[in-house]
Design an enzyme around this catalytic site. Structure first.
Site, PDB file in Angstrom:
ATOM      1  N   GLY A  16      -5.053  -0.174  -8.799  1.00  0.00           N
ATOM      2  CA  GLY A  16      -4.571  -0.332  -7.426  1.00  0.00           C
ATOM      3  C   GLY A  16      -5.073   0.714  -6.463  1.00  0.00           C
ATOM      4  N   GLU A  17      -5.354   1.900  -6.949  1.00  0.00           N
ATOM      5  CA  GLU A  17      -5.681   2.989  -6.022  1.00  0.00           C
ATOM      6  C   GLU A  17      -7.114   3.519  -6.152  1.00  0.00           C
ATOM      7  OE1 GLU A  17      -1.287   3.310  -6.893  1.00  0.00           O
ATOM      8  OE2 GLU A  17      -1.975   4.691  -5.407  1.00  0.00           O
ATOM      9  N   ARG A  59      -9.567  -0.792 -20.030  1.00  0.00           N
ATOM     10  CA  ARG A  59      -9.739  -2.215 -20.256  1.00  0.00           C
ATOM     11  C   ARG A  59      -9.339  -3.008 -19.001  1.00  0.00           C
ATOM     12  NH1 ARG A  59      -6.280  -4.999 -25.025  1.00  0.00           N
ATOM     13  NH2 ARG A  59      -7.541  -6.848 -25.451  1.00  0.00           N
ATOM     14  N   ILE A  60     -10.119  -4.029 -18.707  1.00  0.00           N
ATOM     15  CA  ILE A  60      -9.861  -4.852 -17.529  1.00  0.00           C
ATOM     16  C   ILE A  60      -9.219  -6.164 -17.999  1.00  0.00           C
ATOM     17  CG2 ILE A  60     -10.902  -5.987 -15.522  1.00  0.00           C
ATOM     18  CD1 ILE A  60     -11.072  -2.870 -15.572  1.00  0.00           C
ATOM     19  N   PHE A  91       0.834  -1.210   0.000  1.00  0.00           N
ATOM     20  CA  PHE A  91       0.000   0.000   0.000  1.00  0.00           C
ATOM     21  C   PHE A  91       0.866   1.256   0.000  1.00  0.00           C
ATOM     22  CE2 PHE A  91      -1.799  -3.386   2.697  1.00  0.00           C
ATOM     23  CZ  PHE A  91      -2.697  -3.894   1.766  1.00  0.00           C
ATOM     24  N   THR A 143      -9.365 -10.633 -10.430  1.00  0.00           N
ATOM     25  CA  THR A 143      -8.434  -9.949  -9.529  1.00  0.00           C
ATOM     26  C   THR A 143      -8.666  -8.439  -9.545  1.00  0.00           C
ATOM     27  OG1 THR A 143      -6.774  -9.958 -11.297  1.00  0.00           O
ATOM     28  CG2 THR A 143      -6.651 -11.733  -9.678  1.00  0.00           C
ATOM     29  N   PRO A 201     -10.946  -9.681 -14.780  1.00  0.00           N
ATOM     30  CA  PRO A 201     -12.054  -9.169 -13.954  1.00  0.00           C
ATOM     31  C   PRO A 201     -12.039  -9.701 -12.523  1.00  0.00           C
ATOM     32  CG  PRO A 201     -12.854  -9.813 -16.124  1.00  0.00           C
ATOM     33  CD  PRO A 201     -11.411 -10.243 -16.053  1.00  0.00           C
ATOM     34  N   LYS A 248      -5.864   1.082 -17.631  1.00  0.00           N
ATOM     35  CA  LYS A 248      -5.585   2.287 -16.848  1.00  0.00           C
ATOM     36  C   LYS A 248      -5.044   2.003 -15.445  1.00  0.00           C
ATOM     37  CE  LYS A 248      -8.705   5.683 -18.937  1.00  0.00           C
ATOM     38  NZ  LYS A 248      -9.856   6.583 -18.641  1.00  0.00           N
ATOM     39  N   GLN A 287      -9.129  -5.895  -6.309  1.00  0.00           N
ATOM     40  CA  GLN A 287      -8.403  -4.652  -6.031  1.00  0.00           C
ATOM     41  C   GLN A 287      -9.355  -3.541  -5.607  1.00  0.00           C
ATOM     42  OE1 GLN A 287      -5.726  -4.514  -9.647  1.00  0.00           O
ATOM     43  NE2 GLN A 287      -4.382  -3.700  -8.089  1.00  0.00           N
TER      44      GLN A 287
END
Lengths: 338, 177, 752
Positions: free
Chosen positions: C716-717, C640-641, C248, C646, C644, C713, C650
């Protein structure tokens, strides 16, 4: 953790002998003692492992009560069918505390003797009169959001962290102890003490004494009870304020006996007989609940960060009385407050 | 008390401790009986990780505040960090390594993978051992029970909803004959 | 035959490292029990500021099993220049150097390490080290530190910092606004607290080289740092971080335990492990405390006319940590007049640093509470208010976005949540003794891309290995690499091995900023495409010319372990057949993905961001003020993923941490002692199982071929940004109480 001698006595008298030294400590589940030893808060030179002592039964008492062996785990106690049916207040309070893992290891005797969660007590690099007499109290004027509002002294504002003990106070249990001078029973209200000028003493155990059992009286309040705990997250957190209420109602719905104990607010589970007697003979209702809530928190003093506990405790008492009177105790799973 | 030890009375500390003979401990670990020499201040957690190289049991706080070190003792889940190993004489310890292996996964391990019930994986062995303990205890019946009774296991990655899915699935399958 | 089972980008694939993790086989930094390992336990400073005047070590050294004690008195050589201690975060100032000298800069600072044959001996002996200090005045209190707040000069700023750009005449517009809001918002200090405590196992090989198993988010940055700080030479340092137990952001910088472990290893010429205690986890990076003053002006219709921002965040006395706090609202909302001020305030702690969505998690979240307040002032539905002020372009930089499907996120999130059933008035929804509140907020984060290399090795048995020195801190990078490779070469995931977390692997940056999937994914794709080209060449030499007519790999389909003509899928050949026919044992390639000239031009001309709409339901006990978050819908527009499964995790994780930010997380400072007090997992609360009920994640369709090579894109955040605002806004809707200081704890609701 310092180095220590380790003994594993097989019977109680041997344990008492082994534990009579000035720097001895009895080790049961270890969930608190090992923790404070790792923090160098407790530094026993002799650790007496009492896990093999025959104090592991729950048995019926002649007076209709129940005897809880000191080494029965908190989990085994809470899920014991006799405790569940007859002392649901106790079961509920135990299940409100800690985590399943901790309850599986922690024992009834150990629960009584767990140390405060005061930040300063736990951090040996800060001043604490409880840990190091005469050093001063860091919490007074420091970070004290979780500290006592009742019965504190200018030496110490720590609270007792147990949930189980709050229920035991309301149930008026007795603590059976044995020691170098023999056996004795201690009324629960006399077991823990206020910090006063000796904040290092959490309870009234004499040197070398060992808790062997907790006796629950016959009157079990299995119908009108609740344990309501408020904390910073919904599980696995110590109480900011908790309330154990046990009521006996007459056939016409009046309160015959009322017991209210507060947790998280003082150095011991907090009871005020005068507050309870205000309810005696009354029909349950907002007015008398409010009166009792004010009476039990009379003299409460905030330290700044913890001042909210005074109002929170009052509201919690009113709500808990309502839950108990209605026979709708607080669930420890459904987090909606009943 | 050991006369060879010098005790500083003001600090209560042993200032120059002589070595204290380690103790013999008989312990069954994942079904294998072991005879070990341990010092009394060694926790079960450190014994597993440092001495037995069973590093699947994790150290997340070392104080009973996170549940990463959860193992089963005689089928009951506890925090290994708060157990002095010597106190477990004659008992049976099951760690994550004893539940299943890659290629031969325990149903909980398989369900955790299927439901993506972890991210970094560090709390995972403790979560799985805890879930097995929960199933053994038999007090959980629904999702709310699972959530409350898994609350002794912190997951900082926040996989809670997926963990609940995984545990609930195995719990419910176990109910079927 | 037609391909039916292609697994690739967009397939929900279970983590390929899952079996290792659920069986306890995955090894983290403190779990490499190398031969002859010694254990180090660090002594921490009691005081917050001053000097060490004496270190009394005799009692500690007398403990059987103790090998040595290392401190500033006997440490190995360290680089003198601050420049040699720069890490990938690049925070300007004097980086902290453990055991450098006798100065104490913050409470809990490492001052000595006791090294012993066992952990237990080291732990005991460390408690016997007596330290005498000369104390100096200190300040840890953020409010007091505001007296010293400042804006660093240009050369002392973080290069990631984006100064706010003023537009219009905000002061006049605010003065003339029909509706005005002026309020102060605050976020408490938070500590990252990943589950794995920071740990380093340094393996001493005896030839001057070391392998460091470290808890770090980037192995190569760590390698360069250690080589430079301790004069080791890069070739002599290998860093392995194959598994990282959460980060993190706490693992963006090498933390002090690796300095201590490496110094101990050099000093003793032995292998040494140093693990922080949970209390010591509070002696390094943390999310800065923040105070944020916001003035908003609006017309009675709800159209914003002025936004005036002024924020300060905490840093240390020795480094200037800076975040982008005030720019988010200025970029996100269409408002002709806007300005921002930003300062930092030093205190005597370790330097604050990036924690999940640094800047946005704080700034956007607090701003979204202000937006909610203005919506109520304007008597406009909070979602409608956001749509009224919706900006199609980056309103601060006046640049178009490569894509922005926030409108769709609002709509799909609102539909899923059932927002239209919301009763507008606060305190108007209840069930029994619980007040129910529904809140909404917006999230925004950067879509970044970072130059990354990957290697791909295809062997004659049809197995593929893809490798890059990137990290997987729980983000799913192993699985993303596998999926991209499977997608490009049409192989089954079981035939693919992904390797990462080793400084020996092809060059990759630290994992942070949500760029790993886009960047590593692109590198893996390039490497696999390069293999595909080689395969095509080899196939062209086959006698039967199975792929005759294919001019490039664009004319081919890769699926089921074979390559086929797009125009005629019956013309296909197995990859293993091609390898055999060409007599190839292996094909090995390494490729680097970088933005390229087109990408650089696009970056200069367009903004690239992820967006989200978060909807939250809370239930608050009317009398006792216990808050339950019963439902969250997070609708995310993030291009784009790749995976899906994982990807959803997130976002779930970000939402949970956002709930923690809203309700739980706060590190308390003792001003007199200059010390964090709740430095443990029992009193620093993060959400537990019982706190988390129902979380729904939506990925809205957002095709964006321009943003990064794969159109990815990053995730994580974005999950955390704005979530705490959605919770706080829901609490307001439930109770009518506006708490502007996060976390919203029971005491603040009781006495608002």
């Amino acid at each position: 953790m310092i180095r220590f001698d380790y003994a594993r006595p097989a019977d109680v008298s041997e344990a008492v002998r082994a534990g009579s030294g000035e720097h001895a400590a009895f080790l049961a589940g270890g969930t608190n003692l090992v923790d404070v030893m790792k923090e160098n808060v407790a530094r026993p030179l002799q650790v007496v492992d009492i896990n093999r002592l025959p104090l592991t039964d729950i048995e019926a008492r002649e007076d209709g009560g129940l005897r809880l062996g000191a080494l029965v785990t908190n989990a085994a106690t809470a899920y014991d069918p006799r405790v569940q049916q007859r002392y649901p207040l106790l079961a509920s309070a135990i299940l409100a505390g800690a985590s399943p893992q901790l309850r599986n290891a922690a024992t009834n005797g150990g629960n009584l003797n767990q140390r405060t969660r005061c930040y300063y007590f736990y951090d040996v690099d800060t001043p604490c009169n409880k840990r190091n007499p005469g050093e001063g109290c860091g919490a007074i004027g420091g970070v004290n959001r979780i500290h006592a509002i009742l019965g504190a002294s200018d030496q110490c504002i720590a609270t007792h962290p147990s949930d189980m003990c709050v229920a035991l106070a309301a149930l008026e249990a007795h603590v059976q102890v044995t020691g170098p001078d023999g056996d004795r029973a201690i009324a629960f209200s006399d077991y823990h003490r206020l910090p006063g000028d000796e904040p290092w003493r959490d309870n009234t155990l004499r040197s070398g004494e060992l808790v062997t059992a907790i006796d629950l009286p016959a009157e079990n309040f299995s119908t009108h009870y609740t344990y309501l705990k408020l904390r910073d997250r919904l599980s696995y957190a110590f109480a900011l304020v908790s309330v154990a209420v046990a009521l006996r109602l007459s056939e016409d719905g009046r309160i015959e006996v009322a017991r209210i104990a507060l947790g998280g607010v003082a150095h011991k589970p907090w009871r005020v007989p005068a507050a309870e007697s205000l309810l005696q003979g009354e029909q349950p209702g907002e007015r008398v609940f409010q009166a009792a809530a004010h009476a039990i928190t009379e003299g409460a003093v905030g330290q700044g960060q913890n001042s909210f506990k005074i109002e929170l405790a009052r509201r919690a008492v009113v709500r808990a009385l309502g839950q108990a009177a209605a026979g709708t105790p607080q669930s420890q799973t459904d987090k909606r407050i009943a | 008390m050991n006369p060879a030890v010098t005790l500083d009375r003001t600090s209560g500390r042993r200032v120059a401790a002589e070595p204290i003979a380690s103790l013999t401990l008989r312990l069954t670990v994942n079904g294998e009986e072991r005879v070990l020499q341990v010092e009394p201040w060694t926790t079960l957690l450190d014994l597993l990780r440092d001495k037995l190289d069973l590093t699947g049991t994790k150290k997340g706080c070392d104080h009973g505040q996170c549940g990463a070190c959860t193992v089963l003792i005689d089928g009951r889940r506890i925090n290994a960090c708060l157990k002095l190993a010597v106190t477990l004489e004659g008992q049976e310890v099951t760690t994550i390594e004893g539940l299943g292996q890659p290629g031969n996964l325990h149903p909980l391990q398989a369900a955790f993978i299927e439901h993506d019930a972890f991210q970094c994986g560090y709390c995972t062995p403790g979560q799985i051992c805890s879930a097995q303990g929960l199933i053994n205890e038999g007090h959980a019946r629904n999702r709310a029970d699972v959530r409350e009774q898994m609350s002794g296991n912190i997951c900082r990655c926040g996989a809670y909803t997926n963990i609940a899915d995984a545990v609930l699935e195995v719990l419910e399958q176990g109910k079927q004959p | 035959m037609t391909a039916t089972t292609k697994i690739g980008i967009g397939t929900s694939l279970s983590r390929v490292d899952g079996a290792e993790k659920v069986t306890g086989k995955a090894k983290y930094a403190a779990e490499y029990n190398v031969p002859g390992l010694l254990y180090g336990v660090t002594v921490s400073a009691r005081i917050a500021k001053g000097r060490i005047t004496q270190l009394e070590e005799n009692a500690a050294r007398a403990v059987p099993g103790v090998v040595d004690i290392v401190s500033h008195l006997n440490r190995p050589k360290q680089a003198w220049l601050d420049h040699s201690w720069k890490d990938e975060l690049g925070i300007p100032g004097e980086p902290f150097k453990a055991f450098h000298d006798d100065r104490i800069l913050f409470a809990g600072q490492p001052i000595a390490v006791v090294i012993a044959e066992t952990f237990e001996a080291a732990r005991f002996a460390a408690s016997l080290v007596e330290v005498a200090y000369e104390e100096e005045p200190h300040n840890i209190d953020f409010t007091a530190s505001l007296a010293e707040k400042f804006t660093p000069s240009y050369f002392k700023r973080r290069n990631t910092y984006h100064p706010p750009k003023k537009r219009g005449d905000p002061d006049t517009a605010f003065a003339n606004a029909t509706l005005k809001l002026e309020a102060e918002y605050h976020l408490a200090t938070e500590h990252h607290n990943p589950m794995e405590m920071h740990a380093s196992t340094v393996e001493w090989h005896g030839d001057g080289s070391i392998t460091v198993y470290d808890k770090i988010q980037g192995s190569q940055g760590d390698q360069a740092y250690l080589a430079s700080a301790f004069g080791l030479g890069k070739k002599n340092v290998r860093v392995v971080n194959a598994y990282v137990g959460g980060g993190f952001g706490s693992g963006l910088r090498p933390q002090w335990q690796v300095q201590v472990a490496v110094m101990a290893a050099i000093h003793l010429e032995r292998s040494v492990r140093v693990v922080m205690t949970r209390a010591q986890m509070f002696t390094h990076v943390h999310r800065p405390e923040c105070t944020y003053s916001i003035r908003l002006g609006a017309e009675h219709t709800g159209k914003l006319s002025a936004m005036i921002n002024d924020a300060t965040t905490s840093t240390s006395r020795f480094e200037n940590n800076m975040e982008d706090i005030v720019v988010w609202g200025m970029m996100n909302y269409d408002c002709p007049n806007a300005s921002g001020e930003y300062t930092i305030a030093p205190r005597d702690t370790y330097t604050s640093a990036d924690m999940r969505a640094p800047g946005a998690a704080t700034g956007m979240t607090l701003f979204e509470i202000a937006i909610d307040e203005m919506a109520y002032k304007a008597k406009v539905d909070p979602l409608e208010f956001r749509l009224i002020n919706y900006s199609e372009v980056d309103a601060m930089n006046e640049t178009p976005f490569t894509s922005k499907a926030l409108r769709e996120a609002y709509r799909e999130g609102a539909d899923r949540f059932g927002w239209e059933k919301r009763s507008p008035q606060p305190r108007s929804m209840r069930e029994g003794r619980e007040l129910i509140g529904w809140g909404v907020a917006t999230g925004m984060w950067d879509a970044q891309f970072s130059k990354t290399a990957a290697r791909a090795v295809l062997t004659a048995d049809g197995r593929l290995e893809v490798a890059s020195a990137t990290s997987d801190i729980g983000t799913g990078t192993y699985t993303v690499m596998t999926l991209v490779a499977a997608d490009t070469l049409g192989l089954a995931p079981e035939q693919i091995t992904a390797r990462l977390g080793d400084s020996d692997l092809p060059t990759a940056p630290v994992e942070g900023g949500s760029w790993a999937a886009a960047s590593t994914g692109a590198a893996v794709q390039l490497a696999c495409q390069s293999i595909a080209k080689r395969l095509l060449k080899a196939a062209e030499k086959m006698e039967d010319k199975p792929l005759h007519g294919a001019k490039s790999i664009d004319d081919l389909v890769f699926a089921d372990g074979a390559m086929a003509l797009k125009s005629d899928p019956s013309r296909r050949v197995a990859i293993t057949e091609v390898m055999t026919a060409a007599g190839l044992d292996r094909i090995e390639v390494e490729e680097t993905a970088s933005p390229g000239i087109g990408g650089m031009i696009s970056m200069a001309q367009k903004s690239r961001n992820t967006h989200s709409a978060i909807f939250c339901e809370v239930r608050v006990d009317e009398e006792l003020n216990q808050v339950r978050v019963t439902r969250v819908v997070s609708a995310v527009a993030a291009g784009r993923i790749i995976n899906p499964k994982t990807a959803r995790s997130q976002i779930l994780g970000g939402v949970v941490m956002g709930i923690g930010m809203a309700l739980h997380e706060e590190t308390f400072a003792d001003k007199a002692l200059g010390r964090w007090m709740n430095h443990n997992y029992a009193e620093y609360h993060v959400p537990a199982h019982a706190d988390i009920e129902d979380i729904d994640v939506i990925f809205v369709d957002e095709p964006d071929p321009e943003v990064t090579p794969l159109g990815v894109k990053g995730l994580g955040e974005i999950g955390i940004v704005g979530t705490a605002a959605a919770v706080a806004n829901a609490i307001y809707h439930a109770t009518g109480k506006r708490v502007r200081q996060l976390p919203v704890t029971i005491d603040k609701l009781l006495h608002p």
